[in-house]
Design a protein around this motif. Structure first.
Motif, PDB file in Angstrom:
ATOM      1  N   ALA A   1      -3.189  -8.955  -9.797  1.00  0.00           N
ATOM      2  CA  ALA A   1      -4.245  -9.241  -8.818  1.00  0.00           C
ATOM      3  C   ALA A   1      -4.206  -8.160  -7.755  1.00  0.00           C
ATOM      4  N   THR A   2      -5.369  -7.693  -7.370  1.00  0.00           N
ATOM      5  CA  THR A   2      -5.443  -6.665  -6.326  1.00  0.00           C
ATOM      6  C   THR A   2      -5.848  -7.301  -5.003  1.00  0.00           C
ATOM      7  N   ASN A   3      -5.437  -6.667  -3.938  1.00  0.00           N
ATOM      8  CA  ASN A   3      -5.790  -7.088  -2.581  1.00  0.00           C
ATOM      9  C   ASN A   3      -5.411  -8.533  -2.282  1.00  0.00           C
ATOM     10  N   ALA A   4      -4.265  -8.955  -2.777  1.00  0.00           N
ATOM     11  CA  ALA A   4      -3.750 -10.286  -2.465  1.00  0.00           C
ATOM     12  C   ALA A   4      -2.993 -10.212  -1.140  1.00  0.00           C
ATOM     13  N   VAL A   5      -2.813 -11.344  -0.491  1.00  0.00           N
ATOM     14  CA  VAL A   5      -2.026 -11.381   0.741  1.00  0.00           C
ATOM     15  C   VAL A   5      -0.820 -12.284   0.502  1.00  0.00           C
ATOM     16  N   PHE A   6       0.356 -11.693   0.607  1.00  0.00           N
ATOM     17  CA  PHE A   6       1.619 -12.417   0.484  1.00  0.00           C
ATOM     18  C   PHE A   6       2.555 -11.932   1.574  1.00  0.00           C
ATOM     19  N   GLN A   7       3.221 -12.867   2.212  1.00  0.00           N
ATOM     20  CA  GLN A   7       4.210 -12.563   3.234  1.00  0.00           C
ATOM     21  C   GLN A   7       3.642 -11.634   4.310  1.00  0.00           C
TER      22      GLN A   7
ATOM     23  N   GLU B   1       0.824  -1.214   0.000  1.00  0.00           N
ATOM     24  CA  GLU B   1       0.000   0.000   0.000  1.00  0.00           C
ATOM     25  C   GLU B   1       0.855   1.260   0.000  1.00  0.00           C
ATOM     26  N   THR B   2       2.109   1.168   0.464  1.00  0.00           N
ATOM     27  CA  THR B   2       3.007   2.328   0.480  1.00  0.00           C
ATOM     28  C   THR B   2       3.849   2.428  -0.783  1.00  0.00           C
ATOM     29  N   GLY B   3       3.663   1.492  -1.726  1.00  0.00           N
ATOM     30  CA  GLY B   3       4.399   1.529  -2.981  1.00  0.00           C
ATOM     31  C   GLY B   3       5.696   0.742  -2.975  1.00  0.00           C
ATOM     32  N   GLU B   4       6.016   0.082  -1.873  1.00  0.00           N
ATOM     33  CA  GLU B   4       7.237  -0.730  -1.806  1.00  0.00           C
ATOM     34  C   GLU B   4       7.065  -1.977  -2.662  1.00  0.00           C
ATOM     35  N   ARG B   5       8.114  -2.326  -3.412  1.00  0.00           N
ATOM     36  CA  ARG B   5       8.091  -3.541  -4.227  1.00  0.00           C
ATOM     37  C   ARG B   5       8.760  -4.681  -3.479  1.00  0.00           C
ATOM     38  N   LEU B   6       8.055  -5.809  -3.436  1.00  0.00           N
ATOM     39  CA  LEU B   6       8.573  -7.009  -2.796  1.00  0.00           C
ATOM     40  C   LEU B   6       8.634  -8.117  -3.846  1.00  0.00           C
ATOM     41  N   TYR B   7       9.698  -8.909  -3.804  1.00  0.00           N
ATOM     42  CA  TYR B   7       9.884 -10.009  -4.745  1.00  0.00           C
ATOM     43  C   TYR B   7       9.817 -11.317  -3.962  1.00  0.00           C
ATOM     44  N   PRO B   8       8.637 -11.956  -3.895  1.00  0.00           N
ATOM     45  CA  PRO B   8       8.458 -13.148  -3.054  1.00  0.00           C
ATOM     46  C   PRO B   8       9.438 -14.281  -3.343  1.00  0.00           C
ATOM     47  N   LEU B   9       9.852 -14.432  -4.595  1.00  0.00           N
ATOM     48  CA  LEU B   9      10.785 -15.496  -4.969  1.00  0.00           C
ATOM     49  C   LEU B   9      12.120 -14.922  -5.433  1.00  0.00           C
ATOM     50  N   GLY B  10      12.371 -13.682  -5.092  1.00  0.00           N
ATOM     51  CA  GLY B  10      13.596 -13.011  -5.498  1.00  0.00           C
ATOM     52  C   GLY B  10      13.437 -12.333  -6.847  1.00  0.00           C
TER      53      GLY B  10
ATOM     54  N   LYS C   1      -1.051  -7.065   2.690  1.00  0.00           N
ATOM     55  CA  LYS C   1      -1.981  -6.902   1.580  1.00  0.00           C
ATOM     56  C   LYS C   1      -1.228  -6.184   0.472  1.00  0.00           C
ATOM     57  N   VAL C   2      -1.246  -6.759  -0.733  1.00  0.00           N
ATOM     58  CA  VAL C   2      -0.471  -6.230  -1.857  1.00  0.00           C
ATOM     59  C   VAL C   2      -1.269  -6.309  -3.146  1.00  0.00           C
ATOM     60  N   ASN C   3      -0.770  -5.611  -4.136  1.00  0.00           N
ATOM     61  CA  ASN C   3      -1.196  -5.809  -5.511  1.00  0.00           C
ATOM     62  C   ASN C   3      -0.065  -6.570  -6.179  1.00  0.00           C
ATOM     63  N   ALA C   4      -0.402  -7.673  -6.844  1.00  0.00           N
ATOM     64  CA  ALA C   4       0.606  -8.542  -7.460  1.00  0.00           C
ATOM     65  C   ALA C   4       0.667  -8.268  -8.960  1.00  0.00           C
TER      66      ALA C   4
END
Length: 144
Positions: free
Chosen positions: A123-129, A21-30, A132-135
């Motif tokens: 996908a919007t409003n997904a939950v990872f790690q 939600e703050t715009g940070e990018r996360l890479y779940p698998l690197g 709540k994120v947009n994937a």
């Protein structure tokens, strides 16, 4: 036979990131994850994505890993399959098998767009790690 769609075929993973939600990018698998998604003419989708730096088990037995090895292997890949419905701007994946058991029996909705040989799914409003994120997942047609 399923109605032909521009999704049909096999696609190679280019990039998967989740945006908080703050715009940070996360890479779940690197940042160098690899994988495929395949949409068949008869209406099935198969997805497998994994980290590029997975560590081999101490044993050659796929069911012989230690608890730590099993945990690390599970956390560095994601896979699921089932039927799909294409609706132009979105696709619904009806999940019947999955590495994450909670997805079995669910509908995973992905927004769809194309640019050249690339397929963009989101996908919007997904939950990872735990967030709540947009994937955002980008694929390119696999070449033989």
């Amino acid at each position: 036979m399923h109605k032909p769609t521009p999704l049909i075929g096999t696609w190679s993973l280019i990039d998967w990131y989740n945006e908080t939600e703050t715009g940070e990018r996360l890479y779940p698998l690197g940042p160098n994850a690899t994988g495929y998604i395949s949409y068949s003419q008869d209406g099935f989708v198969f997805v497998h994505m994994m980290a590029s730096d997975r560590v081999s088990f101490e044993t050659s037995d796929p069911f012989g890993g230690s608890t730590a090895e099993d945990s690390k292997a599970y956390k560095t890949q994601i896979t699921y399959a089932g039927r799909y419905e294409y609706h132009g701007d979105h696709v619904i994946h009806h999940v019947t098998q999955a590495s994450f058991p909670n997805w079995i029996g669910t509908e995973q909705v992905r927004q769809v767009s194309f640019s050249g040989q690339n397929l963009h799914l989101s996908a919007t409003n997904a939950v990872f790690q735990g967030q709540k994120v947009n994937a955002f997942v980008e694929w390119r047609r696999a070449v033989t």
